[in-house]
Design an enzyme around this catalytic site. Structure first.
Site, PDB file in Angstrom:
ATOM      1  N   ASP A 218      46.560  42.237  41.272  1.00  0.00           N
ATOM      2  CA  ASP A 218      46.038  40.906  40.933  1.00  0.00           C
ATOM      3  C   ASP A 218      45.169  40.485  42.117  1.00  0.00           C
ATOM      4  O   ASP A 218      45.107  41.176  43.134  1.00  0.00           O
ATOM      5  CB  ASP A 218      47.215  39.927  40.720  1.00  0.00           C
ATOM      6  CG  ASP A 218      46.751  38.506  40.388  1.00  0.00           C
ATOM      7  OD1 ASP A 218      45.735  38.352  39.687  1.00  0.00           O
ATOM      8  OD2 ASP A 218      47.391  37.539  40.843  1.00  0.00           O
ATOM      9  N   SER A 219      44.554  39.322  41.990  1.00  0.00           N
ATOM     10  CA  SER A 219      43.755  38.791  43.099  1.00  0.00           C
ATOM     11  C   SER A 219      44.632  38.215  44.209  1.00  0.00           C
ATOM     12  O   SER A 219      44.124  37.892  45.275  1.00  0.00           O
ATOM     13  CB  SER A 219      42.834  37.696  42.566  1.00  0.00           C
ATOM     14  OG  SER A 219      43.627  36.678  41.964  1.00  0.00           O
TER      15      SER A 219
ATOM     16  N   TYR B 209      39.381  35.420  41.602  1.00  0.00           N
ATOM     17  CA  TYR B 209      38.652  36.158  40.571  1.00  0.00           C
ATOM     18  C   TYR B 209      38.085  35.189  39.524  1.00  0.00           C
ATOM     19  O   TYR B 209      37.044  35.427  38.955  1.00  0.00           O
ATOM     20  CB  TYR B 209      39.584  37.144  39.856  1.00  0.00           C
ATOM     21  CG  TYR B 209      39.856  38.456  40.569  1.00  0.00           C
ATOM     22  CD1 TYR B 209      39.370  38.719  41.842  1.00  0.00           C
ATOM     23  CD2 TYR B 209      40.611  39.442  39.931  1.00  0.00           C
ATOM     24  CE1 TYR B 209      39.638  39.931  42.472  1.00  0.00           C
ATOM     25  CE2 TYR B 209      40.879  40.656  40.549  1.00  0.00           C
ATOM     26  CZ  TYR B 209      40.391  40.897  41.815  1.00  0.00           C
ATOM     27  OH  TYR B 209      40.658  42.101  42.426  1.00  0.00           O
ATOM     28  N   GLY B 210      38.845  34.126  39.286  1.00  0.00           N
ATOM     29  CA  GLY B 210      38.482  33.198  38.207  1.00  0.00           C
ATOM     30  C   GLY B 210      37.166  32.484  38.427  1.00  0.00           C
ATOM     31  O   GLY B 210      36.657  31.829  37.529  1.00  0.00           O
TER      32      GLY B 210
ATOM     33  N   CYS C  46      46.744  40.372  35.825  1.00  0.00           N
ATOM     34  CA  CYS C  46      45.751  39.311  36.011  1.00  0.00           C
ATOM     35  C   CYS C  46      44.970  39.186  34.707  1.00  0.00           C
ATOM     36  O   CYS C  46      44.369  40.163  34.258  1.00  0.00           O
ATOM     37  CB  CYS C  46      44.822  39.707  37.149  1.00  0.00           C
ATOM     38  SG  CYS C  46      43.453  38.573  37.401  1.00  0.00           S
ATOM     39  N   ASN C  47      44.999  38.019  34.121  1.00  0.00           N
ATOM     40  CA  ASN C  47      44.254  37.813  32.869  1.00  0.00           C
ATOM     41  C   ASN C  47      42.746  37.913  33.103  1.00  0.00           C
ATOM     42  O   ASN C  47      42.011  38.421  32.263  1.00  0.00           O
ATOM     43  CB  ASN C  47      44.564  36.425  32.303  1.00  0.00           C
ATOM     44  CG  ASN C  47      45.979  36.320  31.792  1.00  0.00           C
ATOM     45  OD1 ASN C  47      46.222  36.458  30.605  1.00  0.00           O
ATOM     46  ND2 ASN C  47      46.923  36.090  32.674  1.00  0.00           N
ATOM     47  N   THR C  48      42.305  37.417  34.262  1.00  0.00           N
ATOM     48  CA  THR C  48      40.867  37.405  34.547  1.00  0.00           C
ATOM     49  C   THR C  48      40.344  38.830  34.706  1.00  0.00           C
ATOM     50  O   THR C  48      39.300  39.187  34.150  1.00  0.00           O
ATOM     51  CB  THR C  48      40.594  36.588  35.831  1.00  0.00           C
ATOM     52  OG1 THR C  48      41.275  35.332  35.723  1.00  0.00           O
ATOM     53  CG2 THR C  48      39.121  36.345  36.017  1.00  0.00           C
TER      54      THR C  48
ATOM     55  N   GLU D   7      48.056  30.021  45.237  1.00  0.00           N
ATOM     56  CA  GLU D   7      47.819  31.104  46.197  1.00  0.00           C
ATOM     57  C   GLU D   7      48.252  30.700  47.606  1.00  0.00           C
ATOM     58  O   GLU D   7      48.609  31.540  48.417  1.00  0.00           O
ATOM     59  CB  GLU D   7      46.337  31.504  46.156  1.00  0.00           C
ATOM     60  CG  GLU D   7      45.975  32.762  46.909  1.00  0.00           C
ATOM     61  CD  GLU D   7      46.726  34.012  46.440  1.00  0.00           C
ATOM     62  OE1 GLU D   7      47.127  34.084  45.265  1.00  0.00           O
ATOM     63  OE2 GLU D   7      46.910  34.915  47.275  1.00  0.00           O
TER      64      GLU D   7
ATOM     65  N   CYS E 201      47.002  32.712  32.916  1.00  0.00           N
ATOM     66  CA  CYS E 201      46.712  33.176  34.284  1.00  0.00           C
ATOM     67  C   CYS E 201      48.061  33.401  34.944  1.00  0.00           C
ATOM     68  O   CYS E 201      48.955  32.551  34.842  1.00  0.00           O
ATOM     69  CB  CYS E 201      45.920  32.118  35.055  1.00  0.00           C
ATOM     70  SG  CYS E 201      45.823  32.420  36.846  1.00  0.00           S
ATOM     71  N   THR E 202      48.208  34.552  35.604  1.00  0.00           N
ATOM     72  CA  THR E 202      49.528  34.880  36.158  1.00  0.00           C
ATOM     73  C   THR E 202      49.954  33.922  37.276  1.00  0.00           C
ATOM     74  O   THR E 202      51.143  33.789  37.564  1.00  0.00           O
ATOM     75  CB  THR E 202      49.568  36.331  36.674  1.00  0.00           C
ATOM     76  OG1 THR E 202      48.423  36.571  37.495  1.00  0.00           O
ATOM     77  CG2 THR E 202      49.575  37.314  35.535  1.00  0.00           C
ATOM     78  N   HIS E 203      49.001  33.246  37.899  1.00  0.00           N
ATOM     79  CA  HIS E 203      49.377  32.260  38.923  1.00  0.00           C
ATOM     80  C   HIS E 203      50.068  31.035  38.304  1.00  0.00           C
ATOM     81  O   HIS E 203      50.861  30.371  38.965  1.00  0.00           O
ATOM     82  CB  HIS E 203      48.140  31.774  39.680  1.00  0.00           C
ATOM     83  CG  HIS E 203      47.646  32.713  40.740  1.00  0.00           C
ATOM     84  ND1 HIS E 203      47.056  33.924  40.449  1.00  0.00           N
ATOM     85  CD2 HIS E 203      47.660  32.615  42.097  1.00  0.00           C
ATOM     86  CE1 HIS E 203      46.720  34.522  41.584  1.00  0.00           C
ATOM     87  NE2 HIS E 203      47.073  33.748  42.591  1.00  0.00           N
TER      88      HIS E 203
END
Ligand code: DGL
Length: 283
Positions: A24-25, A56-57, A87-89, A165, A197-199
């Site tokens: 992921d980012s 990334y978004g 990561c969806n993005t 983050e 979004c995984t965040h």
């Protein structure tokens, strides 16, 4: 491009210990790591947090795809027998390219629009996504396939992943951002909120407090974890389990900032497996 990553070949040296490679980012994909770890604690996992490329978004899809391909190659080189784009993005920007480039199975993520529409009683659902996912062709296709007669509010949440983050998942800044972005949901009659979004799974409590009990939150970390185990079985990929549950975690940006953020997440009640953090793109 910030923190450019070099591309790498995709063959794993036979000596590399087999693992599931996840990226992921930043900290978001740890929700998927934690879900896999809950289901299969001994399965060796290897994580990359591309924090030099975060967020990334807010990047163009070509750049996200380039970074994803480089990371995928490095994870495979380090022994990954299956890749998880946590990561969806990055899934929106790079899933097809990853599957074309690499021969290992690649599990991606997509906003859970389908279950949201299926479960909604009001026929009104909201999708919380990064700006890049909101603009991607993949989401448009998902909408065409599953929205049906439902009203789908796609809500880009710029800045939310940034707070997470930093390990900030509650408090005035999170509440203000969520309050502004989601102000219209009650009057719209939305009863299902899909986290794309995984965040965002890490702000579940703040979302729950804001939206109230009548609204269901749908996250995909758990279903993706199940899918990973299913894919290992379907492809007959045998990964020897080891006793060490620690997940090697390579961070392309500042490892101490990443450790500070995971520390804050744990302090706020998030359960994460033990992590061994180092600098790089495939520890
Ligand atoms: N965690 C990523 C996702 O699932 C996005 C965070 C970012 O903007 O880098 O979409």
């Amino acid at each position: 491009m910030v923190g450019r990553l070099a591309d790498h070949p995709s063959s794993a040296p036979a000596s590399a210990p087999a693992s599931v490679g996840i990226f992921d980012s930043g900290v978001g994909g740890l929700s998927v790591v934690a879900a896999i770890h809950r289901l299969r604690p001994g399965l060796p996992l290897r994580y990359v947090a591309d924090t030099a490329g975060f967020p990334y978004g807010e990047r163009p899809p070509e750049e996200i795809a380039e970074r994803s391909l480089a990371i995928g190659g490095r994870l495979i080189e380090a022994g990954a027998r299956l890749l998880v784009v946590a990561c969806n993005t990055a899934s929106s920007a790079a899933l097809e390219a990853l599957r074309e480039r690499f021969s290992v199975p690649v599990v991606g993520m997509e906003p859970p629009l389908k279950p949201a529409v299926e479960r909604s009683r009001s026929g009104r659902v909201a999708l919380l996504v990064t700006p890049a996912t909101a603009e991607g062709a993949r989401l448009a296709r998902l909408h065409d396939s599953y929205a049906g007669d439902s009203r789908v509010l796609t809500i880009p949440m710029p800045g939310l992943a940034d707070l997470v983050e930093g390990g900030e998942v509650s408090g005035p800044r999170v509440e203000a951002l969520l309050g502004d972005a989601l102000a219209e949901l009650p009057s719209e009659g939305v009863d299902e909120v899909a986290l794309g979004c995984t965040h965002y799974g890490f702000v579940r409590s703040a979302l729950r407090a804001l939206l109230g009990e009548g609204v269901e939150l749908i996250d995909t970390a758990e279903p993706v974890a199940r899918r990973v185990l299913q894919q290992l079985e379907e492809h007959a990929i045998a990964i020897a389990e080891d006793g060490d549950a620690t997940v090697p975690c390579a961070v392309s940006g500042d490892p101490s900032a990443f450790e500070a953020a995971t520390g804050r997440l744990r302090a706020s009640g998030v359960t994460l497996p033990p992590l061994r953090v180092s600098r790089g793109v495939a520890a």
